[in-house]
Write a protein that holds these residues in place. Structure first.
Motif, mmCIF file in Angstrom:
data_model
loop_
_atom_site.group_PDB
_atom_site.id
_atom_site.type_symbol
_atom_site.label_atom_id
_atom_site.label_comp_id
_atom_site.label_asym_id
_atom_site.label_seq_id
_atom_site.Cartn_x
_atom_site.Cartn_y
_atom_site.Cartn_z
ATOM 1 N N GLU A 115 0.817 -1.195 0.000
ATOM 2 C CA GLU A 115 0.000 0.000 0.000
ATOM 3 C C GLU A 115 0.858 1.255 0.000
ATOM 4 N N ASP A 149 1.985 -0.739 12.246
ATOM 5 C CA ASP A 149 2.906 -0.159 11.280
ATOM 6 C C ASP A 149 3.990 -1.141 10.858
ATOM 7 N N SER A 206 2.843 7.246 1.754
ATOM 8 C CA SER A 206 2.937 8.673 1.500
ATOM 9 C C SER A 206 3.595 8.900 0.155
ATOM 10 N N TYR A 254 0.371 13.133 -0.353
ATOM 11 C CA TYR A 254 -0.652 12.186 0.064
ATOM 12 C C TYR A 254 -0.156 11.385 1.254
ATOM 13 N N TYR A 255 -1.044 11.153 2.209
ATOM 14 C CA TYR A 255 -0.795 10.228 3.302
ATOM 15 C C TYR A 255 -1.995 9.303 3.431
ATOM 16 N N VAL A 256 -1.718 8.032 3.602
ATOM 17 C CA VAL A 256 -2.804 7.110 3.893
ATOM 18 C C VAL A 256 -3.387 7.468 5.265
ATOM 19 N N ASP A 257 -4.687 7.282 5.415
ATOM 20 C CA ASP A 257 -5.365 7.719 6.629
ATOM 21 C C ASP A 257 -4.709 7.184 7.900
ATOM 22 N N ALA A 258 -4.211 5.967 7.847
ATOM 23 C CA ALA A 258 -3.669 5.327 9.034
ATOM 24 C C ALA A 258 -2.438 6.015 9.591
ATOM 25 N N LYS A 289 -1.725 9.555 8.974
ATOM 26 C CA LYS A 289 -1.863 11.010 9.007
ATOM 27 C C LYS A 289 -1.621 11.553 10.405
#
Length: 122
Positions: free
Chosen positions: A46, A88, A49, A57-61, A63
């Motif tokens: 996935e 993580d 960033s 962009y950052y994935v929601d998890a 941010k």
């Protein structure tokens, strides 16, 4: 030819921090969209960033916890990872694309580092 080499991974306790580095050679990263990706066991790779041409962009998890940056003088990409959580845990890869990317999808990036393991555990 662009080459990317990640470093900085390791074992860290929950709540701790790591800074991943991605050293580029051959071509300046200024010409590329760049990104950090991760793949946990049993999961799809996935986008974590990505950054390019004014868009980040950052994935929601992640941010508020992770920050992507570049050091142009050193031609190096960084991912500062704070407040790390066990979820993580993954192999983290840096990647680059010569085209402007408006999304952060692995299939849009053609140049990849070898990956560095990040393990978050007590």
């Amino acid at each position: 030819q662009l080459q990317l080499v990640e470093s900085g991974g390791g074992l860290v306790q929950p709540g701790g921090s790591l800074r991943l580095s991605c050293a580029a050679s051959g071509v300046s990263l200024d010409y590329y969209s760049i990104g950090w990706f991760r793949q946990a066991p049993g999961k799809e790779r996935e986008g974590v960033s990505c950054d390019g041409d004014g868009a980040t962009y950052y994935v929601d998890a992640v941010k508020g916890r992770f920050t992507i940056s570049r050091d142009n003088a050193r031609n190096t990409l960084y991912l500062q990872m704070n407040s790390l959580k066990p979820e993580d845990t993954a192999v983290y890869y840096c990647a680059a694309s010569p085209w402007v990317q408006t999304m952060c999808r692995p299939r849009d990036f053609g140049s990849w580092g070898q990956g560095t393991q990040v393990t978050v555990s007590s």
